[in-house]
Scaffold this motif. Sequence first.
Motif, PDB file in Angstrom:
ATOM      1  N   VAL A 139     -61.599 -28.856  48.531  1.00 48.29           N
ATOM      2  CA  VAL A 139     -60.845 -29.029  47.289  1.00 48.29           C
ATOM      3  C   VAL A 139     -59.693 -29.957  47.626  1.00 48.29           C
ATOM      4  O   VAL A 139     -58.727 -29.567  48.271  1.00 48.29           O
ATOM      5  CB  VAL A 139     -60.335 -27.691  46.742  1.00 48.29           C
ATOM      6  CG1 VAL A 139     -59.587 -27.903  45.444  1.00 48.29           C
ATOM      7  CG2 VAL A 139     -61.489 -26.736  46.531  1.00 48.29           C
TER       8      VAL A 139
ATOM      9  N   ALA B 236     -65.089 -28.105  37.115  1.00 48.84           N
ATOM     10  CA  ALA B 236     -64.905 -27.609  38.471  1.00 48.84           C
ATOM     11  C   ALA B 236     -65.813 -26.432  38.802  1.00 48.84           C
ATOM     12  O   ALA B 236     -66.269 -26.316  39.927  1.00 48.84           O
ATOM     13  CB  ALA B 236     -63.452 -27.190  38.670  1.00 48.84           C
TER      14      ALA B 236
ATOM     15  N   GLU C 130     -55.178 -23.339  39.477  1.00 50.32           N
ATOM     16  CA  GLU C 130     -55.011 -22.635  40.741  1.00 50.32           C
ATOM     17  C   GLU C 130     -55.415 -21.174  40.587  1.00 50.32           C
ATOM     18  O   GLU C 130     -56.077 -20.601  41.446  1.00 50.32           O
ATOM     19  CB  GLU C 130     -53.530 -22.685  41.099  1.00 50.32           C
ATOM     20  CG  GLU C 130     -53.232 -23.194  42.461  1.00 50.32           C
ATOM     21  CD  GLU C 130     -51.742 -23.222  42.635  1.00 50.32           C
ATOM     22  OE1 GLU C 130     -51.172 -22.159  42.869  1.00 50.32           O
ATOM     23  OE2 GLU C 130     -51.137 -24.303  42.508  1.00 50.32           O
TER      24      GLU C 130
ATOM     25  N   LEU D  78     -57.963 -31.471  35.207  1.00 48.90           N
ATOM     26  CA  LEU D  78     -59.245 -30.928  35.659  1.00 48.90           C
ATOM     27  C   LEU D  78     -59.405 -29.522  35.083  1.00 48.90           C
ATOM     28  O   LEU D  78     -58.496 -28.716  35.155  1.00 48.90           O
ATOM     29  CB  LEU D  78     -59.250 -30.859  37.189  1.00 48.90           C
ATOM     30  CG  LEU D  78     -60.505 -30.295  37.835  1.00 48.90           C
ATOM     31  CD1 LEU D  78     -61.655 -31.265  37.689  1.00 48.90           C
ATOM     32  CD2 LEU D  78     -60.269 -30.005  39.300  1.00 48.90           C
TER      33      LEU D  78
ATOM     34  N   VAL E 244     -53.459 -30.498  40.365  1.00 53.44           N
ATOM     35  CA  VAL E 244     -53.822 -29.711  39.186  1.00 53.44           C
ATOM     36  C   VAL E 244     -52.692 -28.772  38.814  1.00 53.44           C
ATOM     37  O   VAL E 244     -51.765 -28.559  39.581  1.00 53.44           O
ATOM     38  CB  VAL E 244     -55.101 -28.878  39.409  1.00 53.44           C
ATOM     39  CG1 VAL E 244     -56.298 -29.758  39.510  1.00 53.44           C
ATOM     40  CG2 VAL E 244     -54.959 -27.990  40.617  1.00 53.44           C
TER      41      VAL E 244
ATOM     42  N   LEU F  48     -55.058 -30.483  45.910  1.00 53.02           N
ATOM     43  CA  LEU F  48     -54.911 -29.357  45.005  1.00 53.02           C
ATOM     44  C   LEU F  48     -53.584 -29.386  44.254  1.00 53.02           C
ATOM     45  O   LEU F  48     -53.461 -28.826  43.161  1.00 53.02           O
ATOM     46  CB  LEU F  48     -55.019 -28.056  45.817  1.00 53.02           C
ATOM     47  CG  LEU F  48     -54.991 -26.759  45.032  1.00 53.02           C
ATOM     48  CD1 LEU F  48     -56.156 -26.708  44.080  1.00 53.02           C
ATOM     49  CD2 LEU F  48     -55.036 -25.571  45.960  1.00 53.02           C
TER      50      LEU F  48
ATOM     51  N   CYS G 292     -59.330 -33.127  42.936  1.00 55.27           N
ATOM     52  CA  CYS G 292     -58.505 -32.613  41.852  1.00 55.27           C
ATOM     53  C   CYS G 292     -57.717 -33.729  41.195  1.00 55.27           C
ATOM     54  O   CYS G 292     -57.346 -34.707  41.829  1.00 55.27           O
ATOM     55  CB  CYS G 292     -57.525 -31.574  42.379  1.00 55.27           C
ATOM     56  SG  CYS G 292     -58.337 -30.112  42.967  1.00 55.27           S
TER      57      CYS G 292
END
Lengths: 298, 369
Positions: free
Chosen positions: A136, A82, A147, A77, A142, A139, A73
């Motif tokens: 992932v 993704a 999310e 992104l 992002v 995280l 991430c």
Amino acid sequence: MMTEKTDTLSPEGLIESLGRHGYICDDNIATVLFMAEKLAKPLLIEGPAGVGKTELARAYSDFKDRRLIRLQCYEGLDETKAIYEWNYKKQLLYIQAEKENSNWQDIEGDIFTEQFLLARPLLDSITSPEPAVLLVDELDKVDQEFEAMLLELLGDWQITIPEIGTIRARHAPAVFLTSNRSRELSEALKRRCLYLYIDYPTAEREKEIVLKRFPGIEQELASRAVQFVQKTRSLDLRKAPSIAETLDWVAAMLLGGLNQVDRKAVELAGSTLLKHHHDIELLLEKSRTGRWFQDDRQ
Amino acid sequence: MTENVILLANLLRYGGAPVSTPEVMDSLAALAALPSYDLPTIRTVLKSCLIKDKDLESLFERAFADAFQHPHPQPDEGGGIGSAGAHGDGGGRGGGSGGTSGQGGDIARPGGEAAAVPEYTAADSGLLNVPFLSAHPGVKQQMLAVVREVAKKMASQKGVKTKRGSKRPDFRRLWRNSLAAGGVPLELAWRERRENKPRVYIICDLSNSMYGYLPFFLEFVFSFAAMRGTVRVFGFVDVLEEITSIIDPLNVEKSVEMLSARAGVSRRGLTDYGNAFKGFYRKHREELTRRTYIVVLGDARNNYFSAGTDYLREFRARAGGIYWLNPEDEKSWGTGDSYMDVYAPFCDGAFACENISQLKKFADSLSLG
């Protein structure tokens, strides 16, 4: 595979199997990982940088002999990178090829089908013919919108593509989410995961890791080095040394032919263990004044 | 076991941890899948299912000890509303495990013991109740982040609130427009609503006793008010000076450190609110309008100098409102050289503000504009 079945019967079995694949974990990690596997839930791993969050996913995929699909991430992104993207060029070619003998309705129906879909990591992980391991990573980098896009995948193992419909997972992948806690993740996401906090390892565990990585190293040196690192972590540093950096340092010591933690080793630590000028100064100063060396110990 | 888990979930919710029903169900499913039942394993499993935040770990440890270590506590007679609710929960799902008396005792705990309530809410509901002044350097950054988040949340809420209000006709333009139609007002004209941008003047005490506290408050103001209006900051020890330009909204903490190196706010080195108000009155009273709000930030420990309440009264008459934030507890207001009891009547609101939740309370009561 026979071994696989017996391996995952208990957390203890998991410790052992991961150990064989180069990851030393404690009871806490093993129990939670075991639970995540049993309940088929994503595992959210938090902790400082370099304590082996990513490594855990890698070792697990190694041990399960599953493909590791990694989504790194970063800020900005988006779903085309993704989840999925339409293969625009292929669509164009198809339209050109079909130019003469078809009407628009047919073409439109044709070009939005799975063969024109480029699967990105998330889609890839659920459409994969064998069960996969999805990692992932970071995280927290992002934004919240992204999310939210993960929620459908994590909760129901499915992804909805407006033009096609809902794609369900053939096999629920094992999902690892890692975060460095640079930002709070949303409650909705946390609710769908099991939570594991990995802290810097205890001295015993770190020593085990060092011994595992450098089988030829002397016990004495390994424990001295680990003690030194543990002491270093207790200083007021900008960035405490991670496990990976401990290993780098030990490797450097071995290369340099050092067999004890002495002044030379500390100098090496200045370039392998710590990466901030301020931290290095602090370490050098502390080690000069304090009783930090083996030879000062009498 | 089921009752223990539900009791644990209730205790956690009590302590401020967001525990949802699916998570409780997860943890029950997880326990059912466990090969062995030893306490550490159960704890690890439940922790990973119910608590998704490192900061809540200590809360979990205590709640877990209460829910699991004493399977048969004394039934408590004084069960209040809380215990009644918990009883309904537990009774509905309670399996056959445990005797009836034990079950009742278990579940009565959260509401029953009056002493348990502050224990769970005060110490550990995240960082909200950590006093600013005793914040550990490691936690400080996190707390600043919380402050920022709270402020932003509030700024957006306030924005919604101020959008209400009815349209008002603009007669001047209405009249002018109607001329084109021979005096018939075919086209209505409405007064354009001015965007509500209050000005916030902050007067802060820069004496040593305030330093630990300033970064948090300024962080709050810059995140909150800077989104909605203009902020100017004035600092003083005994002489007032504008310090707006010194404070970098992106790095408030560093800016506050730099303030200490700055002369110009201190002559004798003893805090003098009266003189500061006098300075503000002389230099800035003309700028005060109904849309200007003054926030005084200080402990009101005036070293027995003259209070300067006349100036405060003057400000109140000119400005939209005066609010006072005091890092000291309300109990110590007016003791020793604290002039808080003298100043409070001149303010629209005076608040004790030792931690984030109190800061929140203050912002909730605010209506800027």
